[in-house]
Design a protein around this motif. Sequence first.
Motif, PDB file in Angstrom:
ATOM      1  N   TYR A 119       3.497  -3.742   0.939  1.00 48.62           N
ATOM      2  CA  TYR A 119       3.638  -2.661   1.908  1.00 48.62           C
ATOM      3  C   TYR A 119       4.864  -1.795   1.658  1.00 48.62           C
ATOM      4  O   TYR A 119       5.566  -1.415   2.587  1.00 48.62           O
ATOM      5  CB  TYR A 119       3.692  -3.290   3.312  1.00 48.62           C
ATOM      6  CG  TYR A 119       3.217  -2.392   4.426  1.00 48.62           C
ATOM      7  CD1 TYR A 119       2.198  -1.476   4.230  1.00 48.62           C
ATOM      8  CD2 TYR A 119       3.774  -2.472   5.699  1.00 48.62           C
ATOM      9  CE1 TYR A 119       1.762  -0.673   5.259  1.00 48.62           C
ATOM     10  CE2 TYR A 119       3.347  -1.669   6.741  1.00 48.62           C
ATOM     11  CZ  TYR A 119       2.342  -0.764   6.509  1.00 48.62           C
ATOM     12  OH  TYR A 119       1.923   0.025   7.553  1.00 48.62           O
TER      13      TYR A 119
ATOM     14  N   ASP B   8       7.806  -5.064   2.774  1.00 53.06           N
ATOM     15  CA  ASP B   8       8.014  -4.173   3.924  1.00 53.06           C
ATOM     16  C   ASP B   8       9.239  -3.267   3.802  1.00 53.06           C
ATOM     17  O   ASP B   8       9.927  -3.016   4.786  1.00 53.06           O
ATOM     18  CB  ASP B   8       8.139  -4.997   5.227  1.00 53.06           C
ATOM     19  CG  ASP B   8       6.929  -5.866   5.491  1.00 53.06           C
ATOM     20  OD1 ASP B   8       5.822  -5.407   5.171  1.00 53.06           O
ATOM     21  OD2 ASP B   8       7.095  -6.980   6.018  1.00 53.06           O
TER      22      ASP B   8
ATOM     23  N   ASN C 261      10.853  -0.041   4.159  1.00 46.66           N
ATOM     24  CA  ASN C 261      10.382   1.158   4.865  1.00 46.66           C
ATOM     25  C   ASN C 261      11.164   2.401   4.436  1.00 46.66           C
ATOM     26  O   ASN C 261      12.228   2.310   3.826  1.00 46.66           O
ATOM     27  CB  ASN C 261      10.422   0.943   6.388  1.00 46.66           C
ATOM     28  CG  ASN C 261      11.839   0.776   6.915  1.00 46.66           C
ATOM     29  OD1 ASN C 261      12.665   1.670   6.790  1.00 46.66           O
ATOM     30  ND2 ASN C 261      12.123  -0.386   7.502  1.00 46.66           N
TER      31      ASN C 261
ATOM     32  N   SER D 104       1.639  -4.117  -2.867  1.00 45.94           N
ATOM     33  CA  SER D 104       0.836  -3.101  -2.177  1.00 45.94           C
ATOM     34  C   SER D 104       1.760  -1.997  -1.679  1.00 45.94           C
ATOM     35  O   SER D 104       2.967  -2.195  -1.551  1.00 45.94           O
ATOM     36  CB  SER D 104       0.047  -3.713  -1.018  1.00 45.94           C
ATOM     37  OG  SER D 104       0.930  -4.189  -0.022  1.00 45.94           O
ATOM     38  N   PHE D 105       1.173  -0.842  -1.419  1.00 48.91           N
ATOM     39  CA  PHE D 105       1.926   0.314  -0.928  1.00 48.91           C
ATOM     40  C   PHE D 105       1.390   0.749   0.428  1.00 48.91           C
ATOM     41  O   PHE D 105       0.202   0.614   0.703  1.00 48.91           O
ATOM     42  CB  PHE D 105       1.775   1.507  -1.888  1.00 48.91           C
ATOM     43  CG  PHE D 105       2.434   1.307  -3.210  1.00 48.91           C
ATOM     44  CD1 PHE D 105       3.755   1.683  -3.407  1.00 48.91           C
ATOM     45  CD2 PHE D 105       1.734   0.751  -4.276  1.00 48.91           C
ATOM     46  CE1 PHE D 105       4.366   1.500  -4.642  1.00 48.91           C
ATOM     47  CE2 PHE D 105       2.337   0.563  -5.515  1.00 48.91           C
ATOM     48  CZ  PHE D 105       3.656   0.932  -5.696  1.00 48.91           C
ATOM     49  N   ALA D 106       2.277   1.314   1.255  1.00 51.73           N
ATOM     50  CA  ALA D 106       1.820   1.959   2.484  1.00 51.73           C
ATOM     51  C   ALA D 106       1.143   3.268   2.093  1.00 51.73           C
ATOM     52  O   ALA D 106       1.558   3.930   1.142  1.00 51.73           O
ATOM     53  CB  ALA D 106       2.988   2.220   3.418  1.00 51.73           C
TER      54      ALA D 106
ATOM     55  N   ASP E  44      12.771   4.521   6.162  1.00 49.30           N
ATOM     56  CA  ASP E  44      14.088   4.703   6.790  1.00 49.30           C
ATOM     57  C   ASP E  44      15.172   4.040   5.942  1.00 49.30           C
ATOM     58  O   ASP E  44      16.261   4.573   5.791  1.00 49.30           O
ATOM     59  CB  ASP E  44      14.104   4.099   8.198  1.00 49.30           C
ATOM     60  CG  ASP E  44      13.627   5.089   9.253  1.00 49.30           C
ATOM     61  OD1 ASP E  44      14.459   5.834   9.779  1.00 49.30           O
ATOM     62  OD2 ASP E  44      12.413   5.123   9.519  1.00 49.30           O
TER      63      ASP E  44
ATOM     64  N   CYS F 275       6.527   1.739   3.858  1.00 51.78           N
ATOM     65  CA  CYS F 275       5.922   1.877   5.183  1.00 51.78           C
ATOM     66  C   CYS F 275       6.826   2.715   6.091  1.00 51.78           C
ATOM     67  O   CYS F 275       7.994   2.941   5.800  1.00 51.78           O
ATOM     68  CB  CYS F 275       5.641   0.516   5.800  1.00 51.78           C
ATOM     69  SG  CYS F 275       7.093  -0.520   6.030  1.00 51.78           S
ATOM     70  N   GLY F 276       6.250   3.176   7.207  1.00 50.57           N
ATOM     71  CA  GLY F 276       7.012   3.947   8.180  1.00 50.57           C
ATOM     72  C   GLY F 276       6.804   5.441   8.052  1.00 50.57           C
ATOM     73  O   GLY F 276       5.704   5.893   7.733  1.00 50.57           O
TER      74      GLY F 276
END
Lengths: 171, 423
Positions: free
Chosen positions: A58, A10, A12, A84-86, A14, A61-62
């Motif tokens: 992920y 996760d 992100n 995995s990727f967002a 940001d 993400c964001g």
Amino acid sequence: MAKTWKYGDDVNTDQMFPGKYTYTCSTPEEIAPHLFEDLDESFSKEVKPGDIVIAGEYFGCGSSREHPSKGLRHVGVQAIIAKSFARIFFRSAINQGLLVVECPAAVDAYKLGDEVTVDANAGIVRVAGKEFSFPAYPPKVKAIIEAGGLAASLKEQAASTCGGCGCGCDC
Amino acid sequence: MAGLTFAEKFFSKRTGREVRAGEIITAAPDIVLSHDNTAAIIGNFKKIAGEEGKVNRPERILVILDHTVPAPGQKEASNHVKIREFVAAQGIKNFHDVGRGGICHQVLPEKGYAAPGKLIVGSDSHTPTHGALGAFACGVDRTETAGLWIQDETWFKVPTTIRFDLTGKLPAGVYAKDTILTLIGKIGAAGANYRSVEFAGAGLASLTMDDRLTITNLAAEMGAKNAVMPIDDLARNWMKSNGIEWNEADIIEADDDAEYEARHAIDLSTMVPVIAWPHQVDNIKPVSELVGKPFQQGLIGTCTNGRLSDLREAAAVLKGKQIAPSVRLLVLPASEAVYDAALTDGTIAALHSAGAVILNPGCGPCLGAHEGALAPDELCLSTANRNFKGRMGCKESFIALASPATVAASALTGVITDPREVI
């Protein structure tokens, strides 16, 4: 041996590039010093061309901001290998010509200090000598990466349709 | 063979042949949206098309300034000038300047840019919002947007679909925000990554368009590529009352026997007020577990919860009262039209008299780009959609996400409060 940077799940965008800079920094040179600022302060200082980023689920993400993918390409990161990727980040990386590899087994196998190499054409990641395959990109996507990103790919297309002057005209 | 999901049907119609999840197809978007990032996209565009390059289809380009408005500094102000000059030179008519639109994800539905059957791509991750009006809407990056100013089509992977079947009605004091946060908690922040998400079922009838837009907006935080709801009488009446024209033939609905990756039955009557606790959107806790915790800033607004009904819910809690002295409360109407309506009906006066700071429509505080920044160790109770570490400008601060009623009720007491206690 390429240095590897290992992160968890996760991560992100940001953390990869703080929102407070998104409307004042847009060139790769402006982006680079803030890359991963809220994730790992040493990254922007020590990252070298050819380095590899390894991450969990992920990744990216964001926000849809493209500073992370643009910045990673600029500092010469060779590939990002994640479980995995967002979606938007995955697409954005491709548009920057950045190699994004979804390979959970390779991420699980990786231990600090292992040598990691990526053979994009063969679809193979090697971790400490052990091989892990990853699925091939669809042809449309592969063409964008091979051109060096979407902008380069569109320029190529313009050059091939305009008769060679490269401006996109009907010459 | 099984029927088709919304996404499969949508792209089948676009390509003129039956396509199924997993296929990669190309399609031409009807709307290409960007906001303050248009300044950077202009740079990307010129690198590809040259200084004198012309955009291919100015009529489908939509530019709405919202992320840093009015400009907080010279650099942003100069970016806005660059954008104004570009849209004028390129004949881009769909431009909403500072004070003439608001947050893009409110302006699209309000002004009829979002409508059934449209393919909308936006250089913003909350673009899935527009599926509440039956569009296929998804986020892309800046380079892709520049590409779509030049070429007609781009590639799409037809996504697999997760469906939520809603039944029942929300209890008093529980809102669409609580519902979608609960669902994110249930399937996780990556639970719908790269998937299409359909919200349907008899429970939808009890949700207003404002509620629906909150839900599709936050679907982005479960990773959804797009989120969509069927067009029912409520949606039709909403479009009519907003002067939006649509074509019945453009309405796309999933087949009853479509194949889903997962289906979840959700009874709205079982929902309770919840909060997404720092620093992940899927870190969901019932408000009842957090009651009494102090916080320093409340924020009501953003593309998630800055709509008229959101401001009214907050005003209903705060009217004739004073917010706690330990809390500062920021309120940002989602658009100029929402602002006008909230001024006319007394909502703004009620909030302002209670001690709220009324800011102009915009996104700024949510991403730490403009106003409302936090200091180390501060907690902001916000109606926004992201509570990532550092999101509001300081990585030592904390953000928790809740409904407007929860934020308002908590602002009144100065500590996290269950809205059912005060309404």
